[in-house]
Design an enzyme around this catalytic site. Structure first.
Site, PDB file in Angstrom:
ATOM      1  N   CYS A 300       0.968  -1.059   0.046  1.00  0.00           N
ATOM      2  CA  CYS A 300       0.223   0.027  -0.073  1.00  0.00           C
ATOM      3  C   CYS A 300       0.883   1.105   0.069  1.00  0.00           C
ATOM      4  O   CYS A 300       0.523   2.100  -0.686  1.00  0.00           O
ATOM      5  CB  CYS A 300      -1.105   0.018   1.174  1.00  0.00           C
ATOM      6  SG  CYS A 300      -0.248   0.070   2.892  1.00  0.00           S
ATOM      7  N   HIS A 348      -2.556   1.066   6.964  1.00  0.00           N
ATOM      8  CA  HIS A 348      -3.000   1.138   5.193  1.00  0.00           C
ATOM      9  C   HIS A 348      -3.034   2.625   4.725  1.00  0.00           C
ATOM     10  O   HIS A 348      -3.428   3.499   5.431  1.00  0.00           O
ATOM     11  CB  HIS A 348      -4.152   0.489   5.163  1.00  0.00           C
ATOM     12  CG  HIS A 348      -4.647   0.026   3.717  1.00  0.00           C
ATOM     13  ND1 HIS A 348      -3.675  -0.651   3.032  1.00  0.00           N
ATOM     14  CD2 HIS A 348      -5.554   0.607   2.968  1.00  0.00           C
ATOM     15  CE1 HIS A 348      -4.352  -0.805   1.779  1.00  0.00           C
ATOM     16  NE2 HIS A 348      -5.384  -0.030   1.574  1.00  0.00           N
ATOM     17  N   HIS A 360      -5.598   2.017  -4.583  1.00  0.00           N
ATOM     18  CA  HIS A 360      -4.706   1.509  -3.497  1.00  0.00           C
ATOM     19  C   HIS A 360      -4.193   0.051  -3.858  1.00  0.00           C
ATOM     20  O   HIS A 360      -5.139  -0.729  -4.938  1.00  0.00           O
ATOM     21  CB  HIS A 360      -5.608   1.432  -1.961  1.00  0.00           C
ATOM     22  CG  HIS A 360      -6.421   0.454  -1.730  1.00  0.00           C
ATOM     23  ND1 HIS A 360      -6.731  -0.231  -0.802  1.00  0.00           N
ATOM     24  CD2 HIS A 360      -7.387  -0.203  -2.798  1.00  0.00           C
ATOM     25  CE1 HIS A 360      -7.809  -1.098  -0.957  1.00  0.00           C
ATOM     26  NE2 HIS A 360      -8.079  -1.120  -2.242  1.00  0.00           N
TER      27      HIS A 360
END
Length: 385
Positions: A300, A348, A360
């Site tokens: 990420c 994240h 993402h």
């Protein structure tokens, strides 16, 4: 048998029968629930749980690496400071030794020449001219001695300060080395932990059916990278988000945009963030890779870092670091190119692209995708770089 005894026996039998049927009913319900439970859903849920744990470790690993880099830089600076202070100490000691020699010579000359007090010259002078000569010599010697002693004192003070600075820098260097060693040990522990978690995640992934793997690998629709709305914050807040601090996907596309996809403005207001979003969208479909930060595979924060690099902006490879850099942005004021982080530990990250959507790299087996921004978990914060 008495009537009350027969009634008591009948009551016990009735209670036992009721208990049996109740237990049978509950057991049947549990059995039915187990039979009806979808093993595929269980496998996917387990994969998501394991992948989430691995992602947390991955981002903690990135943060530990940044911490190690910082500690190593501090150690190098402390070592350099120690070297500089030791050089200064050697120079101060050499200067002190030079003045020590000069002071010794003055003291010896004074001793050999006798007393230098003016009254002695007056009392012992044999003539006015001899008195003048002696007083002149005494003044010169006194001035030289005073100068040498002042320099000697200053050199001594400088040597003491240099020695104290060298001692402090030596202690700082030792402390920096110890801190770096502790962070390095923590980093190595996290690396070992991550390798175990990766193996477990991959094992769970193998347990999925081919259909499930295909569904996970589908990147979904690829938004056009022709333009991005420079300011298209979501129209509403997701459930549970505080007012003005948590957006949800907008329901209407911006003017000129395709339904469900962000509108991109070719040039102008978007600036560097337009280039960031365009770069990120070119990687839709790229595989997930732990520690990845290149088109061959991303995690990420690796995707965020890479996309910003394409716009000439250097960001750290750590979602936790991303959550504390740049400028904080209220979720109601989001613009394309803002960085979103998720979960209470900021483990994240994704890039907001407008219209309530973000791009993402989520988890193993799932490629880079465009998804609603509130679909990845509780939002930690938003930052603008």
């Amino acid at each position: 048998m008495r009537l009350d005894q027969r009634w008591l026996i009948a009551r016990v039998i009735m209670r036992s029968a009721i208990g049996f049927f109740a237990s049978f009913t509950v057991s049947s319900g549990v059995l039915a629930a187990n039979v009806l439970a979808d093993p595929a859903d269980d496998a996917l849920a387990k994969l998501n749980e394991l992948s989430r744990q691995a992602e947390q470790t991955t981002e903690a690993l990135h943060s530990a690496q940044l911490d190690l880099n910082e500690k190593l830089a501090a150690q190098r600076a402390a070592d350099q400071k120690l070297a500089d202070n030791r050089t200064a100490l050697d120079a101060a000691r050499a200067r002190l030794a030079t003045f020590q020699t000069a002071v010794n010579k003055v003291a010896a000359a004074t001793y050999m020449g006798g007393r230098t007090h003016g009254m002695d010259a007056i009392l012992t002078a044999e003539s006015p001219q001899l008195l003048i000569d002696r007083l002149s010599v005494q003044r010169v010697m006194a001035h030289q001695m005073s100068t040498q002693m002042a320099r000697f004192k200053a050199a001594g003070e400088q040597a003491v300060k240099a020695e104290q600075a060298a001692a402090k820098s030596a202690a700082d260097a030792r402390s920096a080395a110890e801190q770096a060693a502790a962070v390095r040990a923590n980093l190595q522990h996290k690396q070992s932990q991550l390798q175990v978690q990766i193996a477990v995640v991959k094992s769970q992934y193998v347990a999925l059916t081919p259909e499930e793997r295909t569904a996970l690998a589908d990147p979904g629709p690829v938004p056009a990278v022709a333009a991005i709305a420079p300011g298209a914050p979501p129209a509403a807040l997701p459930p549970g988000a505080p007012p003005g601090d948590g957006p949800a996907p907008g329901v209407a596309p911006p003017p000129g945009g395709m339904p469900g996809l962000p509108f991109v403005q070719p040039d102008g207001a978007g600036g560097d963030r337009t280039a960031v979003v365009q770069a990120a969208l070119t990687q839709v479909g790229a595989p997930y890779a732990w520690g990845g930060a290149a088109p061959g595979g991303f995690d990420c924060s690796g995707l965020v870092m890479w996309a910003f690099q394409q716009a000439g902006i250097a960001l750290p490879h750590s979602s936790q670091a991303l959550a504390h850099g740049g400028q904080p942005v209220a979720l109601s004021d989001l613009q394309p190119g803002d960085v979103l982080t998720f979960y209470s530990d900021a483990s994240h990250a994704g890039i907001y692209i407008g219209d309530g959507l973000m791009v993402h790299s989520s988890t193993y087996g799932v490629p880079v995708r465009v998804v609603p921004m509130d679909s990845s978990g509780p939002i930690y914060d938003a930052r603008r770089y």
